[in-house]
Design a protein around this motif. Structure first.
Motif, PDB file in Angstrom:
ATOM      1  N   TRP A 176     -12.326   8.119  -0.288  1.00 31.70           N
ATOM      2  CA  TRP A 176     -12.158   6.713  -0.622  1.00 31.70           C
ATOM      3  C   TRP A 176     -11.637   5.892   0.556  1.00 31.70           C
ATOM      4  CZ3 TRP A 176      -8.548   2.873  -0.829  1.00 31.70           C
ATOM      5  CH2 TRP A 176      -8.872   1.768  -1.604  1.00 31.70           C
ATOM      6  N   SER A 177     -10.676   6.414   1.280  1.00 32.94           N
ATOM      7  CA  SER A 177      -9.992   5.578   2.271  1.00 32.94           C
ATOM      8  C   SER A 177     -10.661   5.603   3.642  1.00 32.94           C
ATOM      9  CB  SER A 177      -8.517   5.981   2.387  1.00 32.94           C
ATOM     10  OG  SER A 177      -8.271   6.806   3.468  1.00 32.94           O
ATOM     11  N   ASP A 178     -10.643   4.452   4.276  1.00 39.51           N
ATOM     12  CA  ASP A 178     -11.214   4.318   5.617  1.00 39.51           C
ATOM     13  C   ASP A 178     -10.485   5.195   6.628  1.00 39.51           C
ATOM     14  OD1 ASP A 178     -13.080   2.472   4.719  1.00 39.51           O
ATOM     15  OD2 ASP A 178     -11.847   0.746   5.255  1.00 39.51           O
ATOM     16  N   THR A 179      -9.155   5.300   6.501  1.00 39.56           N
ATOM     17  CA  THR A 179      -8.402   6.105   7.469  1.00 39.56           C
ATOM     18  C   THR A 179      -8.702   7.588   7.296  1.00 39.56           C
ATOM     19  OG1 THR A 179      -6.412   6.182   6.078  1.00 39.56           O
ATOM     20  CG2 THR A 179      -6.559   4.388   7.698  1.00 39.56           C
ATOM     21  N   ASN A 180      -8.929   8.021   6.057  1.00 35.84           N
ATOM     22  CA  ASN A 180      -9.299   9.411   5.803  1.00 35.84           C
ATOM     23  C   ASN A 180     -10.679   9.687   6.402  1.00 35.84           C
ATOM     24  OD1 ASN A 180      -8.908  11.473   2.792  1.00 35.84           O
ATOM     25  ND2 ASN A 180      -9.562  12.048   4.827  1.00 35.84           N
ATOM     26  N   GLN A 185      -9.936  12.526  -1.639  1.00 37.71           N
ATOM     27  CA  GLN A 185      -9.116  12.441  -0.441  1.00 37.71           C
ATOM     28  C   GLN A 185      -8.799  13.814   0.124  1.00 37.71           C
ATOM     29  OE1 GLN A 185      -5.639  11.164  -3.136  1.00 37.71           O
ATOM     30  NE2 GLN A 185      -4.636  11.844  -1.283  1.00 37.71           N
ATOM     31  N   GLU A 234       0.718   5.892   8.298  1.00 34.60           N
ATOM     32  CA  GLU A 234       0.165   7.210   8.011  1.00 34.60           C
ATOM     33  C   GLU A 234       0.027   8.026   9.302  1.00 34.60           C
ATOM     34  OE1 GLU A 234      -3.548   8.093   5.315  1.00 34.60           O
ATOM     35  OE2 GLU A 234      -4.235   7.421   7.295  1.00 34.60           O
ATOM     36  N   THR A 280      -2.493  14.387   1.229  1.00 35.37           N
ATOM     37  CA  THR A 280      -1.677  13.259   1.684  1.00 35.37           C
ATOM     38  C   THR A 280      -0.397  13.192   0.871  1.00 35.37           C
ATOM     39  OG1 THR A 280      -1.702  10.892   2.211  1.00 35.37           O
ATOM     40  CG2 THR A 280      -2.772  11.551   0.168  1.00 35.37           C
ATOM     41  N   ARG A 296      -2.507  -0.044  -1.919  1.00 31.23           N
ATOM     42  CA  ARG A 296      -3.335  -0.490  -3.049  1.00 31.23           C
ATOM     43  C   ARG A 296      -2.469  -1.155  -4.115  1.00 31.23           C
ATOM     44  NH1 ARG A 296      -6.831   4.194  -5.450  1.00 31.23           N
ATOM     45  NH2 ARG A 296      -8.043   2.496  -6.346  1.00 31.23           N
ATOM     46  N   TYR A 312      -2.155   0.933   6.820  1.00 29.86           N
ATOM     47  CA  TYR A 312      -3.096   0.395   5.841  1.00 29.86           C
ATOM     48  C   TYR A 312      -2.335  -0.325   4.743  1.00 29.86           C
ATOM     49  CZ  TYR A 312      -1.987   4.554   3.049  1.00 29.86           C
ATOM     50  OH  TYR A 312      -1.336   5.541   2.344  1.00 29.86           O
ATOM     51  N   PHE A 360     -11.394   8.453  -6.733  1.00 27.16           N
ATOM     52  CA  PHE A 360     -10.695   8.518  -5.452  1.00 27.16           C
ATOM     53  C   PHE A 360     -10.635   9.974  -4.994  1.00 27.16           C
ATOM     54  CE2 PHE A 360      -7.492   8.335  -2.282  1.00 27.16           C
ATOM     55  CZ  PHE A 360      -7.195   7.020  -1.989  1.00 27.16           C
TER      56      PHE A 360
END
Length: 151
Positions: free
Chosen positions: A130-134, A33, A96, A36, A80, A77, A31
């Motif tokens: 890893w994250s779509d929003t990132n 990022q 977020e 955050t 997890r 989101y 992961f």
């Protein structure tokens, strides 16, 4: 353990060449990022962003006279499964708030919560996080690098 508030700040840090700072989590090495962190009690998203940048990277926005940009973007989101125990049992989604921070790129990065970091071109950073929003925040808020016209 105090349960977390399901609200966080995401800060995409990039340098003058549009390279993006990405960090590898300790609790999940796959992961990667941007900065955050969870909003603490009575904390506003901007305060969280400033605090988290200092805690996770050692970059002091206020002393460095840097401009933290509120991107006016709010994502939701699903939390997890492996982190669900940190939140109230009936809470399934996190809110977020997205921020961007341009730095010179010569800052000393001091990691406290991550295994390693990299400065990557925008496209490589988007492929690694890893994250779509990132990924979306990098795409939307990091400028494209300016090509050198003298080449």
């Amino acid at each position: 353990m105090t349960l977390r508030r399901p609200e966080s700040a995401l800060v995409v840090i990039f340098d003058t060449a549009s390279n993006v700072l990405v960090m590898q989590r300790q609790d999940d090495p796959d992961f990667w990022q941007s900065v955050t962190g969870t909003l603490e009690q009575d904390e506003q998203p901007m305060q969280t962003a400033i605090r988290e940048v200092a805690e996770e990277t050692g970059i002091n926005i206020m002393h460095g006279q840097l401009s933290l940009i509120d991107c006016r973007c709010v994502n939701q989101y699903e939390i997890r499964d492996i982190w669900q125990h940190r939140y109230p049992p009936d809470c399934k989604f996190n809110t977020e708030h997205v921020f961007a921070l341009q730095v010179n790129g010569d800052e000393n990065i001091t990691l406290t919560e991550h295994l390693s970091f990299q400065w990557l071109p925008k496209s490589e950073a988007m492929a690694l996080v890893w994250s779509d929003t990132n990924r979306a925040a990098i795409q939307q808020f990091v400028p494209e690098p300016i090509e050198n016209a003298c080449q």
